[in-house]
Design a protein around this motif. Structure first.
Motif: not given
Length: 599
Positions: A211-240
């Motif tokens: 609700v800080t970093f991701v929401v900031y990216v959504q509101d002031y950078v791009s909703w799409g970029v925020a989704d890419l960040i979430l997808t990469i983070a999810m992929t890495i932790t699934i592997i871990i």
């Protein structure tokens, strides 16, 4: 070899072997009795907490800003957007009932987590497509009056994919982590009590970042970029998470847990005319099972009608090689497992009012923040959803103080291993929900007065001249309430269900939040209808400044106050699960303290 050792002992485990091997019906990744030194506890739980962190990062990064997306991008009005948020949140927190049942009955928790991971990534992938593929992109509100229906369809399809995935994640991740601690080992049992606190600490860390970093990216950078960040983070932790496979302790699914409960009901109805035995020791029970096959439960006096399912009739000749039909004669443990579930129903019902309060944080609380001054200094403005961080901060502070300060003090004072009972913890947290709603009503009334003065009388547009940090008390008080009630509900529904239903147990806890969201939507609809018919002016207008959400908060505060009174009465009469720690049955399968003493 280890499996043979467990079988030969027939459930009687020597003290040295108890320290070397884990005999709690779990197995290691090769299906053997797990060695205590190399499996389970925190070294395994940390892998599981890692994937929970990224799942909560994604969930809160999407859910807390959902009402903003629906009103600004898809162009829905406040009432419609709030209902859609509540419906999605409700479905998301009800789906675990299905996921938990499948995991407990057929797939096991580990396999369900992997399946849910694939579905979660599919949902995030669809979101990315809806942001970047031209034919699926949303319509720019400045250029067109009607939102893109194709984008809306794709967006909701992606969000409900995430709902389905959460239905597998939520009941299995937390219960799989708790499975790494042996209930029958004193040191591991104490660590398990702390596990639920630190699980929620990690959850809050994911929430804060979402609700800080991701929401900031959504509101002031791009909703799409925020989704890419979430997808990469999810992929890495699934592997871990997958790399932790050798360290985990696994529970083997043993079929539907619903069938044994139906057998108890049928057997009790068939024997409804039989008199109760003179002693519970005369009720049917199998000899003490091997450690790999579960635990026996002690007999309780409540719901005595169900005890008739365990009455042995004269024509039922029991022997070691011939088992009775479970539809005619069931064990005391099976009867007690059904009693556990039935005893939970009143507690579940009285927890729903708290769920309706929690539902406000993702809807009206966030919408309040969007109408207020969110500037920090002269140049930086926080996104509306970032204020949700205060709930997590309140919860982190409360959980840390509870685990490190209150619990040790209360253990010395009360002599209770937990410090206070689980239901006492839940009830104490409910008090904070009443206070939070009352303060929210006062703050909203003040905001409305300022909005009326500045906008209606002064003609000002945009946020009112009132700092968003006026919302801090209501967010933080609800966060403190979460630390007691939500964590307590997690522990309650995991600990008090039958051992074979622990994924479903966590799902029952989550359903409190799900039904709470649906109840919130129902209350909005009901109140909207009543107030509009009574005075012509609904409490829920086109926007927040033409609404009377403060009155709605007072209503929730009153409902929760009355609910606490009912909860206290139920808690005082509640009987907790008690597990037999020793002894076995006789040749005819009957067990009890009296027979054990005679033996």
């Amino acid at each position: 070899m280890e499996q043979e050792m467990g079988e030969k002992m027939g459930g009687e485990v020597r003290e040295g072997d108890q320290e070397k091997w884990v005999y709690d019906s779990s197995v290691d990744y090769k299906g053997r009795v797990p060695p205590r030194a190399s499996t389970g506890v925190w070294k395994a739980a940390l892998f599981i907490i890692t994937i929970e962190f990224s799942e909560r990062l994604s969930f809160f990064g999407l859910s807390t800003n959902l009402i903003t997306y629906l009103t600004k991008v898809i162009q829905q009005d406040l009432k419609t957007a709030a209902k859609n948020v509540n419906y999605w949140s409700g479905v998301t927190t009800m789906m675990p009932l299905i996921g938990g049942f499948i995991a407990d009955s057929y797939t096991g928790r580990f396999s369900m987590i992997l399946l849910s991971s694939a579905i979660y990534l599919m949902g995030l992938g669809l979101l990315i497509m809806s942001r970047f593929i031209p034919s699926l992109k949303p319509c720019d509100p400045d250029r067109c009056q009607q939102p893109s229906k194709v984008h809306e369809l794709t967006f909701f399809l992606a969000m409900y994919f995430i709902s389905v995935a959460t239905g597998g994640y939520k009941p299995c991740l937390e219960s799989f982590g708790a499975d790494q601690f042996d209930d029958d080992h004193p040191e591991e049992r104490k660590k398990k009590m702390s596990y639920f606190n630190w699980w929620n600490f990690a959850l809050c860390c994911g929430l804060v970042l979402g609700v800080t970093f991701v929401v900031y990216v959504q509101d002031y950078v791009s909703w799409g970029v925020a989704d890419l960040i979430l997808t990469i983070a999810m992929t890495i932790t699934i592997i871990i998470f997958y790399f932790g496979k050798p360290f985990y302790r696994y529970r083997v699914p043993r079929g539907s847990p619903i069938t044994p409960m139906l057998q108890v009901v049928v057997a009790a109805i068939k024997k409804r005319h039989l008199p109760y035995p003179s002693s519970p020791a005369l009720l049917y029970e199998v000899p003490k099972p091997e450690k790999s096959h579960g635990r026996l439960l002690n007999h309780t006096e409540n719901l005595r009608f169900l005890d008739k399912a365990a009455i042995i009739e004269g024509n039922e000749h029991l022997s070691a090689d011939k088992k009775p039909s479970p539809w005619r004669l069931t064990t005391v443990t099976r009867v007690e497992e059904l009693k556990l579930i039935l005893n939970m129903v009143p507690i579940w019902l009285t927890s729903l009012a708290f769920g309706t309060c929690v539902a406000q944080t993702a809807t009206f609380f966030i919408k309040q923040s969007s109408t207020m001054n969110r500037k920090i200094g002269h140049h930086f403005e926080i996104p509306p959803a970032t204020i949700y961080t205060l709930t997590a901060i309140g919860m982190i502070i409360a959980v840390t103080l509870y685990d490190k300060v209150l619990v040790p003090f209360l253990r010395r004072t009360t002599g209770n291993e937990r410090g206070i009972s689980i239901l006492q913890r839940i009830g104490f947290g409910m008090i904070f929900s009443v206070l939070s709603m009352a303060i929210a009503a006062l703050v909203e009334r003040k905001r409305l007065n300022i909005a009326h003065r500045e906008m209606i009388q002064g003609g000002k547009n945009g946020p009112v001249d009132m700092s968003v940090f006026w919302l801090a008390p209501q967010f933080m008080l609800l966060g403190v309430g979460d630390a007691f009630t939500l964590v307590g509900l997690q522990e309650y529904f995991y600990d008090q269900v039958p051992d074979s239903m622990r994924s479903l147990g966590i799902a029952f806890y989550l359903s409190v939040m799900g039904v709470g969201n649906f109840l919130s939507s129902f209350l909005i609809t009901l109140v909207n209808h009543i107030t509009e018919k009574a005075s012509g002016n609904s409490w829920f207008g086109k926007d927040l400044n033409t609404s009377r959400v403060d009155n709605f908060y007072w209503l929730l505060s009153a409902i929760n106050g009355l609910n606490i009174c009912v909860f206290v009465l139920l808690s005082r009469r509640y009987s907790y699960k008690t597990v037999q720690r020793g002894g076995g049955g006789g040749v005819d399968g009957r067990v009890g303290d009296e027979m054990e003493t005679m033996a």
